[in-house]
Design an enzyme around this catalytic site. Structure first.
Site, PDB file in Angstrom:
ATOM      1  N   ASP A  42      25.706 -27.592 -34.361  1.00 16.61           N
ATOM      2  CA  ASP A  42      25.030 -28.584 -33.530  1.00 16.61           C
ATOM      3  C   ASP A  42      25.018 -29.926 -34.280  1.00 16.61           C
ATOM      4  OD1 ASP A  42      23.079 -29.419 -31.397  1.00 16.61           O
ATOM      5  OD2 ASP A  42      21.853 -29.730 -33.183  1.00 16.61           O
ATOM      6  N   GLU A 170      38.741 -53.775 -31.048  1.00 12.89           N
ATOM      7  CA  GLU A 170      39.113 -53.132 -29.779  1.00 12.89           C
ATOM      8  C   GLU A 170      38.870 -54.085 -28.630  1.00 12.89           C
ATOM      9  OE1 GLU A 170      38.458 -50.895 -25.982  1.00 12.89           O
ATOM     10  OE2 GLU A 170      37.067 -52.179 -27.058  1.00 12.89           O
ATOM     11  N   ASP A 301      23.427 -36.678 -26.891  1.00 13.19           N
ATOM     12  CA  ASP A 301      23.361 -35.370 -27.556  1.00 13.19           C
ATOM     13  C   ASP A 301      24.514 -34.476 -27.092  1.00 13.19           C
ATOM     14  OD1 ASP A 301      22.505 -33.134 -28.950  1.00 13.19           O
ATOM     15  OD2 ASP A 301      20.734 -32.784 -27.716  1.00 13.19           O
TER      16      ASP A 301
HETATM   17  N1  TRP Z   1      37.067 -49.773 -23.706  1.00 17.65           N
HETATM   18  C1  TRP Z   1      36.124 -50.442 -22.839  1.00 17.65           C
HETATM   19  C2  TRP Z   1      35.329 -51.370 -23.717  1.00 17.65           C
HETATM   20  O1  TRP Z   1      35.175 -51.125 -24.886  1.00 17.65           O
HETATM   21  C3  TRP Z   1      35.196 -49.492 -22.172  1.00 17.65           C
HETATM   22  C4  TRP Z   1      35.848 -48.703 -21.119  1.00 17.65           C
HETATM   23  C5  TRP Z   1      35.937 -49.036 -19.828  1.00 17.65           C
HETATM   24  C6  TRP Z   1      36.484 -47.456 -21.268  1.00 17.65           C
HETATM   25  N2  TRP Z   1      36.600 -48.058 -19.138  1.00 17.65           N
HETATM   26  C7  TRP Z   1      36.944 -47.099 -19.983  1.00 17.65           C
HETATM   27  C8  TRP Z   1      36.707 -46.620 -22.330  1.00 17.65           C
HETATM   28  C9  TRP Z   1      37.586 -45.894 -19.795  1.00 17.65           C
HETATM   29  C10 TRP Z   1      37.372 -45.421 -22.123  1.00 17.65           C
HETATM   30  C11 TRP Z   1      37.814 -45.078 -20.858  1.00 17.65           C
HETATM   31  O2  TRP Z   1      34.873 -52.355 -23.227  1.00 17.65           O
HETATM   32 ZN    ZN Z   2      33.587 -52.645 -24.872  1.00 20.78          ZN
HETATM   33 CA    CA Z   3      23.090 -31.915 -30.649  1.00 26.08          CA
END
Ligand code: TRP
Ligand code: ZN
Ligand code: CA
Length: 316
Positions: A42, A170, A301
């Protein structure tokens, strides 16, 4: 601990459950058959939330964010790195430049396992400039950190080699993860058996989306949620939207979990998952209100436990 006795419980899970029901501890359990997959421990949600509290404090002390090229990003990376170093990981900081600012990926290898078969788990650590990005993506960053620390705490020695990554930039277009993949040699690319991505896994009005990609990885996640009695939906829209994209484009099997961003939860989704229909999964997506208040603890969680389960299952 939740003792699952559903039909989906694995043989090993059943053995562990019966051992615990009989009053024994895992340490007392008879050695598992060699073919069996070790059950994942866990992941304590309180520990994941403690990391989020630290990420929030770091953002607050650094102009309110953890964005690429800002002091809050590097301070957050240093927090994660110190935890991993203390736990015995081999960490590497990979530096790159984007939009005239220095960015960093953090790579953490767990010593041991077959380095020709690498199971890689990643989350982007940067936020947008508008806010502290606690759901996006403190949630994934904290959950994979606690999973890595649990690997160390339990002295897990899987057959395959484990690598964890925290990506920079990112939010500028997967800059860090693209940089990492493009700098891998052909030989090292071929050694990655799978990449698991976690970007937004504690959304306040949560959904349970499993990336619709590599079938074996997808099944591992789906079976876990089925065992908890939670319905999932395939995440198909996200292919180009997070750090798994560069891995997928390089021919590496990918998968991941997502609890939803700015899309609106439908009535059907509210029926199966609870929460509020007609509202976004995350109303604070890319906003200043993406703070520690913007987390659904139950979703965080479950997603943390599901990701650890996948790391264990896919690496054993
Ligand atoms: N990557 C996007 C961000 O960081 C968030 C996001 C939007 C996303 N749609 C998604 C991540 C689908 C994974 C899958 O702003
Ligand atoms: Zn984001
Ligand atoms: Ca947990």
């Amino acid at each position: 601990m939740k003792l699952s006795v559903s039909g989906r419980t694995t043989a090993v899970g059943a053995v562990a459950a019966l051992t615990l029901l009989a009053g024994g501890s895992m340490a007392d359990a008879a050695p598992a058959p060699e073919s069996a997959v070790a059950a994942a421990p866990d992941i304590p949600v309180a520990a994941v939330k403690a990391h989020l509290t630290q990420l929030q404090s770091i953002a607050t002390a650094n102009g309110g964010n953890r964005a690429h090229g800002r002091t809050g990003y590097k301070a957050s990376l240093d927090y994660v790195k110190a935890k991993l170093d203390a736990a015995g990981f081999t960490t590497t900081t990979q530096q790159f430049t984007s939009s005239g600012r220095t960015g960093y990926n953090l790579i953490a290898d767990w010593p041991g396992g077959d380095t020709n078969q690498v199971v890689m788990t990643g989350s982007h650590l940067d936020s947008v400039t508008a806010g502290p990005g606690i759901n996006d993506n403190g949630s994934g960053s904290a959950a994979i950190l606690e999973t890595a620390l649990t690997v160390a705490r339990t002295a897990y020695h899987p057959t395959k080699h484990l690598r964890f990554a925290w990506w920079g930039a990112e939010e500028l277009g997967m800059v860090g993860s693209r940089y990492y993949v493009s700098n891998l040699s052909t030989a090292n690319r071929a050694k990655i058996s799978g990449y698991l991505n976690f970007d937004m896994i504690g959304s306040p009005n949560p959904g349970y989306f499993v990336y619709d990609d590599d079938p074996a990885i997808e099944k591992t996640f789906k079976d876990y949620f089925t065992g908890l009695g939670i319905a999932t939906e395939p995440e198909t829209e996200g292919d180009g939207r997070s750090d798994h994209a560069p891995f997928k484009n390089a021919g590496i099997p990918v998968g991941g979990l997502f609890s939803g961003a700015d899309y609106i939860k439908t009535a059907a989704q509210a029926t199966k998952w609870g929460g509020t229909a007609g509202q976004a999964f995350d109303r604070c997506y890319h906003r200043s209100c993406d703070t520690t208040s913007n987390i659904n603890d139950t979703a965080l969680d479950r997603h943390g436990d599901a990701l650890a389960n996948a790391v264990w299952q896919l690496s054993s």
